[in-house]
Scaffold this active site. Structure first.
Site, PDB file in Angstrom:
ATOM      1  N   SER A 138       0.839  -1.209   0.000  1.00 50.77           N
ATOM      2  CA  SER A 138       0.000   0.000   0.000  1.00 50.77           C
ATOM      3  C   SER A 138       0.870   1.254   0.000  1.00 50.77           C
ATOM      4  O   SER A 138       0.518   2.266  -0.628  1.00 50.77           O
ATOM      5  CB  SER A 138      -0.978  -0.004   1.176  1.00 50.77           C
ATOM      6  OG  SER A 138      -0.309   0.182   2.397  1.00 50.77           O
ATOM      7  N   ASN A 139       2.019   1.198   0.667  1.00 51.58           N
ATOM      8  CA  ASN A 139       2.934   2.353   0.619  1.00 51.58           C
ATOM      9  C   ASN A 139       3.530   2.524  -0.770  1.00 51.58           C
ATOM     10  O   ASN A 139       3.630   3.642  -1.276  1.00 51.58           O
ATOM     11  CB  ASN A 139       4.043   2.190   1.666  1.00 51.58           C
ATOM     12  CG  ASN A 139       3.588   2.607   3.046  1.00 51.58           C
ATOM     13  OD1 ASN A 139       3.440   3.802   3.320  1.00 51.58           O
ATOM     14  ND2 ASN A 139       3.337   1.638   3.914  1.00 51.58           N
ATOM     15  N   ASN A 197      14.137   3.589   4.527  1.00 48.20           N
ATOM     16  CA  ASN A 197      13.161   2.588   4.971  1.00 48.20           C
ATOM     17  C   ASN A 197      12.075   3.283   5.782  1.00 48.20           C
ATOM     18  O   ASN A 197      12.329   4.323   6.398  1.00 48.20           O
ATOM     19  CB  ASN A 197      13.866   1.551   5.855  1.00 48.20           C
ATOM     20  CG  ASN A 197      12.913   0.499   6.409  1.00 48.20           C
ATOM     21  OD1 ASN A 197      12.096  -0.060   5.676  1.00 48.20           O
ATOM     22  ND2 ASN A 197      13.004   0.224   7.704  1.00 48.20           N
ATOM     23  N   HIS A 201       9.531   2.485   9.002  1.00 49.65           N
ATOM     24  CA  HIS A 201       9.281   1.524  10.079  1.00 49.65           C
ATOM     25  C   HIS A 201       8.035   1.964  10.845  1.00 49.65           C
ATOM     26  O   HIS A 201       7.882   3.148  11.144  1.00 49.65           O
ATOM     27  CB  HIS A 201      10.496   1.466  11.016  1.00 49.65           C
ATOM     28  CG  HIS A 201      10.356   0.373  12.033  1.00 49.65           C
ATOM     29  ND1 HIS A 201      10.594  -0.955  11.735  1.00 49.65           N
ATOM     30  CD2 HIS A 201       9.944   0.396  13.329  1.00 49.65           C
ATOM     31  CE1 HIS A 201      10.353  -1.695  12.803  1.00 49.65           C
ATOM     32  NE2 HIS A 201       9.955  -0.899  13.774  1.00 49.65           N
ATOM     33  N   ASP A 239      16.963  -1.409  11.150  1.00 49.01           N
ATOM     34  CA  ASP A 239      16.300  -0.258  11.777  1.00 49.01           C
ATOM     35  C   ASP A 239      17.235   0.670  12.549  1.00 49.01           C
ATOM     36  O   ASP A 239      16.795   1.377  13.451  1.00 49.01           O
ATOM     37  CB  ASP A 239      15.176  -0.740  12.725  1.00 49.01           C
ATOM     38  CG  ASP A 239      14.174  -1.623  12.015  1.00 49.01           C
ATOM     39  OD1 ASP A 239      13.908  -1.373  10.832  1.00 49.01           O
ATOM     40  OD2 ASP A 239      13.661  -2.564  12.653  1.00 49.01           O
TER      41      ASP A 239
END
Ligand code: GAR
Length: 190
Positions: free
Chosen positions: A14-15, A103, A105, A146
């Site tokens: 969806s992103n 990224n 998160h 991350d």
């Protein structure tokens, strides 16, 4: 400068879809390639619907060769976006795209990050800890899960009655609102 993006995604995408839609009419920013580690990921159907080339990778290809760099060359890829991609990025790729891999998160890093912390697992952990707020972090990617430098965070409230699913919905709304614009801002600085 022309920015040619590869988006990595493992699932729904969806992103990735929001990013594609956001840049559709931008002459300087092209989403050129969608990369997935899952051959049946819905994100690949979405890419095909939008006429965007796809690449499915497996572990030997990604971790024991550097062939993806040649593949990227064919599309003149110069920026990489991880949008729900769950594998660690190998060091040859981090080095080749220093400062050009980001990224998203679904938590306020450094909380709820690291190996195994992704998707619903994050929201379940946030709920279990009784947090009153959570949010999203957009960050540069390095060789550890991350841990790259943060670029942007946004917060939302967690109500005591919120289920992990409801938290996930709030997080997705935040991601969709901010991720494409943050990418655009980063690229405009380059
Ligand atoms: C997003 O919420 C993203 O933040 C998360 O996966 C979801 C993908 O959703 N990423 C991670 O958990 C990475 N550790 P999408 O496929 O609908 O874009």
């Amino acid at each position: 400068m022309q920015h040619n993006l590869a988006i990595f995604a493992s699932g729904t995408g969806s992103n990735a879809k929001k990013i594609i839609e956001y840049f559709k009419h931008n002459p300087n920013i092209n989403v050129c390639l969608i990369v997935s580690n899952k051959a049946d990921a819905p994100v690949l159907d979405m890419a095909r619907t939008n006429g965007i080339p796809t690449l499915v990778i497996d572990r030997p290809y990604f971790y024991h060769s550097e062939d993806i760099l040649n593949f990227f060359n064919q599309f003149s890829i110069n920026f990489v976006v991880l949008a729900g991609f769950l594998w660690l990025v190998p060091s040859y790729l981090v080095r080749a795209f220093e400062g050009r891999i980001v990224n998203i998160h679904p938590a306020l890093l450094p909380k709820y990050g690291g190996k195994g912390m992704y998707g619903m697992r994050v929201h379940e952990a946030v709920k279990a800890a009784g947090e009153t707020e959570t949010g999203i972090t957009i960050h540069y990617v390095n060789e550890r899960y991350d841990e790259g430098d943060a670029i942007f965070q946004a917060k939302c409230e967690v109500k005591p009655t919120d289920t992990p699913d409801e938290i996930a919905q709030k997080i997705h709304a935040l991601e969709h609102r901010h991720f494409p614009a943050v990418i655009e801002e980063l690229l405009e600085q380059k």
